[in-house]
Design a protein around this motif. Sequence first.
Motif, mmCIF file in Angstrom:
data_model
loop_
_atom_site.group_PDB
_atom_site.id
_atom_site.type_symbol
_atom_site.label_atom_id
_atom_site.label_comp_id
_atom_site.label_asym_id
_atom_site.label_seq_id
_atom_site.Cartn_x
_atom_site.Cartn_y
_atom_site.Cartn_z
ATOM 1 N N ALA A 66 0.869 -1.174 0.000
ATOM 2 C CA ALA A 66 0.000 0.000 0.000
ATOM 3 C C ALA A 66 0.904 1.223 0.000
ATOM 4 C CB ALA A 66 -0.928 -0.001 1.213
ATOM 5 N N GLY A 67 0.317 2.375 -0.240
ATOM 6 C CA GLY A 67 1.120 3.587 -0.279
ATOM 7 C C GLY A 67 0.269 4.796 0.046
ATOM 8 N N VAL A 68 0.888 5.964 -0.055
ATOM 9 C CA VAL A 68 0.193 7.231 0.139
ATOM 10 C C VAL A 68 -0.100 7.804 -1.244
ATOM 11 C CG1 VAL A 68 0.361 9.569 1.057
ATOM 12 C CG2 VAL A 68 1.308 7.652 2.357
ATOM 13 N N GLN A 69 -1.378 8.063 -1.518
ATOM 14 C CA GLN A 69 -1.767 8.563 -2.842
ATOM 15 C C GLN A 69 -3.124 9.244 -2.755
ATOM 16 O OE1 GLN A 69 -2.150 5.561 -5.892
ATOM 17 N NE2 GLN A 69 -2.096 7.047 -7.559
ATOM 18 N N ASP A 70 -3.201 10.457 -3.251
ATOM 19 C CA ASP A 70 -4.448 11.204 -3.237
ATOM 20 C C ASP A 70 -5.543 10.442 -3.978
ATOM 21 O OD1 ASP A 70 -5.815 13.904 -2.757
ATOM 22 O OD2 ASP A 70 -6.072 13.632 -4.913
ATOM 23 N N GLU A 71 -6.784 10.635 -3.529
ATOM 24 C CA GLU A 71 -7.889 9.889 -4.118
ATOM 25 C C GLU A 71 -8.097 10.232 -5.599
ATOM 26 O OE1 GLU A 71 -12.208 8.382 -2.424
ATOM 27 O OE2 GLU A 71 -11.256 10.132 -1.513
ATOM 28 N N ALA A 72 -7.950 11.498 -5.978
ATOM 29 C CA ALA A 72 -8.085 11.864 -7.384
ATOM 30 C C ALA A 72 -7.001 11.202 -8.221
ATOM 31 C CB ALA A 72 -8.028 13.379 -7.544
ATOM 32 N N ALA A 108 -5.962 7.067 -12.674
ATOM 33 C CA ALA A 108 -5.324 5.840 -13.137
ATOM 34 C C ALA A 108 -6.368 4.764 -13.419
ATOM 35 C CB ALA A 108 -4.313 5.349 -12.107
ATOM 36 N N LEU A 109 -7.342 4.633 -12.527
ATOM 37 C CA LEU A 109 -8.381 3.618 -12.708
ATOM 38 C C LEU A 109 -9.245 3.922 -13.922
ATOM 39 C CD1 LEU A 109 -9.465 3.174 -8.980
ATOM 40 C CD2 LEU A 109 -8.028 1.633 -10.334
ATOM 41 N N ALA A 110 -9.540 5.195 -14.167
ATOM 42 C CA ALA A 110 -10.366 5.557 -15.321
ATOM 43 C C ALA A 110 -9.656 5.237 -16.628
ATOM 44 C CB ALA A 110 -10.729 7.038 -15.255
ATOM 45 N N LEU A 111 -8.360 5.531 -16.704
ATOM 46 C CA LEU A 111 -7.614 5.169 -17.908
ATOM 47 C C LEU A 111 -7.661 3.672 -18.143
ATOM 48 C CD1 LEU A 111 -5.635 5.609 -20.247
ATOM 49 C CD2 LEU A 111 -3.770 5.515 -18.570
ATOM 50 N N ALA A 112 -7.490 2.899 -17.084
ATOM 51 C CA ALA A 112 -7.476 1.442 -17.222
ATOM 52 C C ALA A 112 -8.836 0.877 -17.604
ATOM 53 C CB ALA A 112 -6.998 0.805 -15.922
ATOM 54 N N ALA A 113 -9.912 1.615 -17.318
ATOM 55 C CA ALA A 113 -11.260 1.084 -17.523
ATOM 56 C C ALA A 113 -11.882 1.444 -18.877
ATOM 57 C CB ALA A 113 -12.177 1.573 -16.407
ATOM 58 N N GLY A 154 7.530 9.158 -12.340
ATOM 59 C CA GLY A 154 8.020 9.447 -11.002
ATOM 60 C C GLY A 154 7.076 10.338 -10.214
ATOM 61 N N PRO A 155 6.958 10.107 -8.912
ATOM 62 C CA PRO A 155 7.670 9.124 -8.084
ATOM 63 C C PRO A 155 7.048 7.731 -8.045
ATOM 64 C CG PRO A 155 6.364 10.526 -6.677
ATOM 65 C CD PRO A 155 6.181 11.058 -8.074
ATOM 66 N N GLY A 156 5.899 7.524 -8.736
ATOM 67 C CA GLY A 156 5.444 6.153 -8.908
ATOM 68 C C GLY A 156 4.079 5.794 -8.377
ATOM 69 N N GLY A 157 3.327 6.733 -7.828
ATOM 70 C CA GLY A 157 2.026 6.402 -7.259
ATOM 71 C C GLY A 157 1.054 5.855 -8.282
ATOM 72 N N LYS A 158 0.861 6.586 -9.368
ATOM 73 C CA LYS A 158 -0.063 6.122 -10.404
ATOM 74 C C LYS A 158 0.473 4.879 -11.087
ATOM 75 C CE LYS A 158 -1.724 10.822 -11.318
ATOM 76 N NZ LYS A 158 -0.722 11.485 -10.433
ATOM 77 N N ALA A 159 1.792 4.819 -11.284
ATOM 78 C CA ALA A 159 2.391 3.647 -11.921
ATOM 79 C C ALA A 159 2.134 2.387 -11.109
ATOM 80 C CB ALA A 159 3.896 3.856 -12.111
ATOM 81 N N ALA A 160 2.250 2.486 -9.789
ATOM 82 C CA ALA A 160 2.041 1.306 -8.945
ATOM 83 C C ALA A 160 0.613 0.792 -9.051
ATOM 84 C CB ALA A 160 2.379 1.644 -7.497
ATOM 85 N N LEU A 180 12.714 5.798 -7.683
ATOM 86 C CA LEU A 180 11.560 5.773 -6.781
ATOM 87 C C LEU A 180 10.442 4.920 -7.357
ATOM 88 C CD1 LEU A 180 11.427 9.542 -5.713
ATOM 89 C CD2 LEU A 180 12.243 7.609 -4.352
ATOM 90 N N VAL A 181 10.254 4.999 -8.662
ATOM 91 C CA VAL A 181 9.230 4.169 -9.312
ATOM 92 C C VAL A 181 9.554 2.694 -9.123
ATOM 93 C CG1 VAL A 181 8.111 3.574 -11.493
ATOM 94 C CG2 VAL A 181 8.706 5.962 -11.007
ATOM 95 N N ARG A 182 10.796 2.338 -9.337
ATOM 96 C CA ARG A 182 11.201 0.941 -9.225
ATOM 97 C C ARG A 182 10.850 0.373 -7.852
ATOM 98 N NH1 ARG A 182 10.728 -3.237 -11.007
ATOM 99 N NH2 ARG A 182 11.546 -2.586 -13.017
ATOM 100 N N ARG A 183 10.910 1.207 -6.825
ATOM 101 C CA ARG A 183 10.614 0.734 -5.473
ATOM 102 C C ARG A 183 9.126 0.556 -5.220
ATOM 103 N NH1 ARG A 183 14.392 5.151 -2.740
ATOM 104 N NH2 ARG A 183 12.746 5.153 -1.160
#
Length: 469
Positions: A250-256, A261-266, A282-288, A313-316
């Motif tokens: 899990a991580g820290v990521q704003d709800e928007a 990210a979910l809308a693009l995937a859907a 970078g830093p990787g929230g949406k990528a994760a 940071l993304v790699r992590r």
Amino acid sequence: MPPRAHDTRRPGRPRRTGRPQDLVRRTAFDVIRAVDTRDAYANLLLPARLRDRGLTGRDAALATELTYGTLRGRGTYDAVLAVCSDRDLRRIDAPLLAVLRLGAHQLLRTRIPSHAAVATTVELARDVAGPGQAKFANAVLRKVATRDLDAWLEIVAPTDETGRLAVTYSHPRWIVSSLRDALGTARDELEALLAADNDRPRVTLVARPPRASVDELIAAGAEAATYSPYAALLSEGDPAAIDAVREGRAGVQDEASQLVALALAAVPLDGRDGRWLDLCAGPGGKAALLAAVAAGRDARLLACDVQPHRAGLVRRTVDERTGVAVVDGTTPAWPAGAFDRVLVDVPCTGLGALRRRPEARWRRGPETVAELGPLQRGLLASALEAVRPGGVVAYVTCSPHLAETRVVVDDVLKVRPDVERLDTPAALAEVSAAPLPDLGSGPYAQFWPHRHGTDAMFMALLRRAGERR
């Protein structure tokens, strides 16, 4: 001001007197000065300073309030200090001015007794600037203490509307004007938006499927969020104390940020759907989150960033299935049409995240918007080349400024008749766990902190037309 001969301590090292309050204020001061001199981010530096100095509980809470409150209120406090000082603020040494702002915050926006706020701030001024400057600080702060904030605003706020809002809500004038323009027909919401920028938000967590769930985060002390099915809110405490966060599940990521990210995937695609790209990851929230969704659909994500440390940071944050590369998104190394879905979260002024990074309002000027424009256009153009016919691009930015949002998209699409705008608010509604109102009339979507409790994130979904494969 050069270092004083009698002060042999190394700059930046707090004096330990045995009084916790001294260390609390010195910690806040050190972070504020790092923000001013090293472009540090308070939300990254402060937690480390609290740990290093052993500040916990109420002391940590006070240091946090003093740091963020002083950074947010700087515009208001400078207006008051200018009236209370016999020196132009530009002639006051920067460390001393930081101390005065810290003292003004305590006097005008906390419940700390005036005598304690003045005494401790003067002691801090003596520690960082010397006895002579401490006397000056004492005189200024005693004048500040003669009125409450409302009374001072009656004196220092300009009479024109933009100036009044700028001083009252501590935003530069150009930002007030830009936000008014971005609100459009909802300009009567401007004060609510400015006030929301000054409210410190709760920490938003994301459970990255399938490695973590919202239920696990709730069991660890969070509560379910409103919109994202993967989000939870943490009112207090260190996110890293939660097992799922510490372990990267899990991580820290704003709800928007989660929802875009979910809308693009859907978005429905015809044909191939196995190659996804995050162009500025970078830093990787949406990528994760994208990588987690992609893995569940047998797709693979390539996450890129032009800066090696941000790619690190993304790699992590992502799993071993996800490719990570250091790439200049404006001159990509892949053939045209190589990807089915592309996210381009462009560098921006960050005006949408002033709740979380209050210092950003003082770092940027209107010239920054013009400087970023060519890069934003170049990255969107590159993303449209990278996606296949029939594929989808999400243009995202954490700013509501019109010149960074719809103007960029409209400009790029003027020469791209093969690209259609999708109904972005409708796409976001499909992935939201609750009704998501007031995103705009389309085709673009704009989140707002005063409406949604999120960062002011903009999203445009674009489909490249043509033969689908």
